[in-house]
Design a protein around this motif. Structure first.
Motif, mmCIF file in Angstrom:
data_model
loop_
_atom_site.group_PDB
_atom_site.id
_atom_site.type_symbol
_atom_site.label_atom_id
_atom_site.label_comp_id
_atom_site.label_asym_id
_atom_site.label_seq_id
_atom_site.Cartn_x
_atom_site.Cartn_y
_atom_site.Cartn_z
ATOM 1 N N VAL A 79 -73.561 78.970 66.910
ATOM 2 C CA VAL A 79 -72.169 79.289 66.549
ATOM 3 C C VAL A 79 -71.209 78.527 67.456
ATOM 4 C CG1 VAL A 79 -70.455 81.143 66.356
ATOM 5 C CG2 VAL A 79 -72.823 81.553 65.635
ATOM 6 N N LYS A 80 -71.544 78.466 68.741
ATOM 7 C CA LYS A 80 -70.707 77.712 69.688
ATOM 8 C C LYS A 80 -70.622 76.230 69.305
ATOM 9 C CE LYS A 80 -70.770 80.312 73.995
ATOM 10 N NZ LYS A 80 -71.460 80.558 75.257
ATOM 11 N N ALA A 81 -71.768 75.682 68.881
ATOM 12 C CA ALA A 81 -71.809 74.269 68.487
ATOM 13 C C ALA A 81 -70.916 74.018 67.267
ATOM 14 C CB ALA A 81 -73.251 73.850 68.192
ATOM 15 N N LEU A 82 -70.933 74.954 66.322
ATOM 16 C CA LEU A 82 -70.090 74.828 65.123
ATOM 17 C C LEU A 82 -68.611 74.848 65.499
ATOM 18 C CD1 LEU A 82 -72.118 77.193 62.770
ATOM 19 C CD2 LEU A 82 -71.547 74.816 62.223
ATOM 20 N N VAL A 83 -68.260 75.793 66.371
ATOM 21 C CA VAL A 83 -66.856 75.929 66.782
ATOM 22 C C VAL A 83 -66.399 74.675 67.530
ATOM 23 C CG1 VAL A 83 -65.270 77.267 68.240
ATOM 24 C CG2 VAL A 83 -66.934 78.466 66.810
ATOM 25 N N GLU A 84 -67.270 74.152 68.401
ATOM 26 C CA GLU A 84 -66.937 72.924 69.139
ATOM 27 C C GLU A 84 -66.694 71.739 68.206
ATOM 28 O OE1 GLU A 84 -69.956 72.289 72.177
ATOM 29 O OE2 GLU A 84 -69.331 74.197 73.115
ATOM 30 N N LYS A 85 -67.420 71.724 67.092
ATOM 31 C CA LYS A 85 -67.245 70.644 66.101
ATOM 32 C C LYS A 85 -65.998 70.858 65.246
ATOM 33 C CE LYS A 85 -70.073 68.345 63.726
ATOM 34 N NZ LYS A 85 -70.978 67.983 62.617
ATOM 35 N N GLY A 86 -65.333 72.006 65.429
ATOM 36 C CA GLY A 86 -64.130 72.284 64.643
ATOM 37 C C GLY A 86 -64.416 72.870 63.265
ATOM 38 N N VAL A 87 -65.649 73.358 63.051
ATOM 39 C CA VAL A 87 -65.989 73.995 61.766
ATOM 40 C C VAL A 87 -65.463 75.434 61.790
ATOM 41 C CG1 VAL A 87 -67.859 74.701 60.223
ATOM 42 C CG2 VAL A 87 -68.074 72.594 61.562
ATOM 43 N N GLU A 88 -64.796 75.840 60.698
ATOM 44 C CA GLU A 88 -64.278 77.207 60.630
ATOM 45 C C GLU A 88 -65.436 78.182 60.401
ATOM 46 O OE1 GLU A 88 -60.663 79.675 58.477
ATOM 47 O OE2 GLU A 88 -61.617 78.076 57.339
ATOM 48 N N VAL A 89 -65.573 79.169 61.294
ATOM 49 C CA VAL A 89 -66.625 80.194 61.167
ATOM 50 C C VAL A 89 -65.946 81.528 60.895
ATOM 51 C CG1 VAL A 89 -68.554 81.353 62.323
ATOM 52 C CG2 VAL A 89 -68.096 78.935 62.797
ATOM 53 N N ILE A 90 -66.232 82.117 59.725
ATOM 54 C CA ILE A 90 -65.520 83.335 59.320
ATOM 55 C C ILE A 90 -66.502 84.422 58.883
ATOM 56 C CG2 ILE A 90 -63.390 82.132 58.631
ATOM 57 C CD1 ILE A 90 -64.395 82.258 55.717
ATOM 58 N N SER A 91 -65.972 85.627 58.682
ATOM 59 C CA SER A 91 -66.794 86.728 58.185
ATOM 60 C C SER A 91 -66.671 86.823 56.664
ATOM 61 C CB SER A 91 -66.340 88.048 58.823
ATOM 62 O OG SER A 91 -65.019 88.364 58.417
ATOM 63 N N GLU A 92 -67.564 87.590 56.074
ATOM 64 C CA GLU A 92 -67.562 87.756 54.619
ATOM 65 C C GLU A 92 -66.258 88.379 54.122
ATOM 66 O OE1 GLU A 92 -68.720 90.651 51.154
ATOM 67 O OE2 GLU A 92 -69.062 91.199 53.244
ATOM 68 N N ILE A 93 -65.689 89.303 54.910
ATOM 69 C CA ILE A 93 -64.430 89.960 54.532
ATOM 70 C C ILE A 93 -63.317 88.909 54.378
ATOM 71 C CG2 ILE A 93 -62.617 91.523 55.431
ATOM 72 C CD1 ILE A 93 -65.020 93.064 54.498
ATOM 73 N N GLU A 94 -63.279 87.970 55.323
ATOM 74 C CA GLU A 94 -62.285 86.881 55.272
ATOM 75 C C GLU A 94 -62.544 85.979 54.060
ATOM 76 O OE1 GLU A 94 -59.272 84.278 55.906
ATOM 77 O OE2 GLU A 94 -59.534 86.098 57.110
ATOM 78 N N PHE A 95 -63.789 85.568 53.879
ATOM 79 C CA PHE A 95 -64.127 84.645 52.790
ATOM 80 C C PHE A 95 -63.774 85.272 51.435
ATOM 81 C CE2 PHE A 95 -67.067 82.916 49.593
ATOM 82 C CZ PHE A 95 -66.748 81.568 49.694
ATOM 83 N N ALA A 96 -64.240 86.484 51.218
ATOM 84 C CA ALA A 96 -64.051 87.130 49.913
ATOM 85 C C ALA A 96 -62.577 87.384 49.618
ATOM 86 C CB ALA A 96 -64.841 88.439 49.875
ATOM 87 N N SER A 97 -61.819 87.763 50.649
ATOM 88 C CA SER A 97 -60.403 88.128 50.426
ATOM 89 C C SER A 97 -59.579 86.942 49.934
ATOM 90 C CB SER A 97 -59.779 88.712 51.702
ATOM 91 O OG SER A 97 -59.669 87.727 52.705
ATOM 92 N N ARG A 98 -60.088 85.720 50.141
ATOM 93 C CA ARG A 98 -59.370 84.521 49.678
ATOM 94 C C ARG A 98 -59.436 84.371 48.154
ATOM 95 N NH1 ARG A 98 -61.311 80.228 54.465
ATOM 96 N NH2 ARG A 98 -60.332 81.399 56.174
ATOM 97 N N TYR A 99 -60.299 85.140 47.509
ATOM 98 C CA TYR A 99 -60.507 84.977 46.062
ATOM 99 C C TYR A 99 -60.126 86.233 45.271
ATOM 100 C CZ TYR A 99 -62.836 80.841 47.706
ATOM 101 O OH TYR A 99 -63.101 79.643 48.328
#
Length: 443
Positions: A79-99
């Motif tokens: 997860v740290k590596a993803l964040v360092e690369k600037g990839v957005e890491v979110i929870s399912e609540i965040e993802f689903a609420s966009r739709y």
């Protein structure tokens, strides 16, 4: 085509994968453990790429967006590596609420959130098109894809709130805050508190915040921070002009001078904490224009939640009660507080840095025997050893229930309220509760 990587192939992971695929993402699901057969079947049926028992970094670090299951801490290297690369890491609540354009009711808190969410859904469902999701039932993402309700009641954990950016419930509910999950928050209570309050961070003046005005932690935070949404507190001790309060006999909910009054003695669930849950749920229902009569009737016929102070059986005039959902000290506090008879208490499991002091008055007053059920019971034995005449160590549910059966006399309660996580001996708290019920039924 954007690449969505889903870390964790459980309920929220599978739901996110399906919704992501439907919204045009290239989806890959990766689980460090085994994926349960029912979720495997879903992924295979929909032609979604997945792996289990490993995280292949080359297939994950190239993501445009990552949805991380709430069980995975932010501190893991991947997860740290993803964040360092600037990839957005979110929870399912965040993802689903966009739709979804649905009206969202978000409910969080250390205790009472499942009961409050279930009760709120129960109050709304007769008059509104409403789904119940989050930490409960089918995932939010899956429901948006399949049912597309106009309203959702979401039970939300602090781990899910850690992964939001724009998530904004129209109505936010905070039941209480007591120390829990501190192992995930660097053992700093203030980090956990901040996490819970993320439920209001994107709210505007058009939204509402319902909270327990008697909770000192919440009061302290609100005195030092400003929120945009409209506060609607509830209280057992103060009179509230806008919000809810309880007298000896009644619950009174007021919003803009429009009142609902309900007799407490008719509530289906016992205990002071359930009066609070009822106040929170009724305030939501009142805001969403549910008729007073419907609210009253629904409060009277609500059946409660499995594994939460659930009456299992009465055998030889002894009541067996399943409160396996009590995974922290505060939840067990409410359980012991509501006991009216001498109680044999089954406690233990994976300790999250528990402080048992607040339970001492109840141990002296109500508990006649303690049965420790855990891999390591040393702390419990040291804490309670001198407080009761009978204290026993067990490693099996069947053994714990048999000991309780021997010790109990007519008029007693046998209460499973572990105050700890279940992962040392059981798959989860549901498994622990079901085993308890099976053992009681086979006595």
């Amino acid at each position: 085509m954007k690449r969505l990587v889903v870390l964790g192939g459980g309920e929220s992971g599978a739901g996110t994968a399906l919704l992501g695929q439907a919204k045009g993402f290239e989806v890959f699901v990766s689980d460090k453990g085994k994926v349960k057969p029912k979720y495997k079947d879903v992924l295979i049926h929909h032609g979604i790429d997945w792996e289990e028992e490993q995280h292949t970094e080359a297939l994950i670090l190239n993501a445009d967006l990552v949805m991380k299951s709430p069980g995975i801490p932010d501190s893991v290297p991947l997860v740290k590596a993803l964040v360092e690369k600037g990839v957005e890491v979110i929870s399912e609540i965040e993802f689903a609420s966009r739709y979804t354009e649905a009206t969202l009711v978000g409910i969080t808190g250390s205790n009472g959130k499942t009961t409050t969410a279930s009760l709120t859904h129960h109050l709304l469902k007769n008059e509104l098109n409403v789904g119940l999701a989050g930490n409960i039932g089918d995932s939010f993402a899956k429901q948006i894809l399949e049912d597309d309700f106009e309203n959702y009641v979401l039970e939300i954990s602090s781990f899910q709130l850690d992964g939001i950016t724009d998530f904004r419930p129209h109505i936010a509910v905070l039941t209480n805050i007591t120390p829990d999950h501190l192992d995930r928050y660097d053992y700093k209570f203030e980090n956990y508190i901040a996490s819970k309050f993320r439920i209001v961070e994107n709210q505007t003046k058009d939204d509402y915040f319902i909270y327990d005005a008697d909770d000192p932690v919440i009061a302290e935070w609100l005195s030092n921070h400003s929120i945009q949404s409209r506060p609607l507190p509830f209280s057992l001790t103060k009179t509230i002009d806008n919000g809810a309060y309880a007298t000896q006999n009644e619950i009174i909910v007021t919003i803009d001078n429009n009142q609902i009054i309900m007799p407490i003695k008719k509530l289906a669930l016992d205990g002071k904490h359930n009066v609070k849950n009822a106040m929170a749920a009724s305030t939501v229902a009142h805001l969403l224009k549910i008729r007073k009569q419907t609210i009253r009737e629904s409060l009277e016929n609500f059946q409660g939640v499995e594994h939460r102070l659930e009456n299992v059986l009465r055998i030889n005039k002894v009541q067996y009660i399943n409160d396996s959902k009590a995974t922290n000290v505060n939840a067990t506090y409410f359980a012991l507080e509501s006991m009216e008879s001498p109680t044999i208490w089954i406690v233990g499991g994976q300790d999250k840095g528990n402080d048992y002091k607040e339970l001492f008055p109840f141990i002296n007053e109500k508990v006649k025997a303690i049965i420790c059920l855990g891999v390591d019971n040393e702390k419990l034995m040291a804490t309670f050893g001198n407080m009761v005449d009978i204290i026993v160590e067990t490693q099996y549910m069947s053994e714990a229930v048999k000991v309780a059966y021997k010790v109990a006399e007519a008029g007693d309660n046998v209460l499973l309220s572990p105050a700890c996580a279940s992962f040392d001996l059981f798959e989860n708290y549901e498994d622990r509760g079901r085993q308890f019920k099976e053992c009681v039924r086979s006595l």
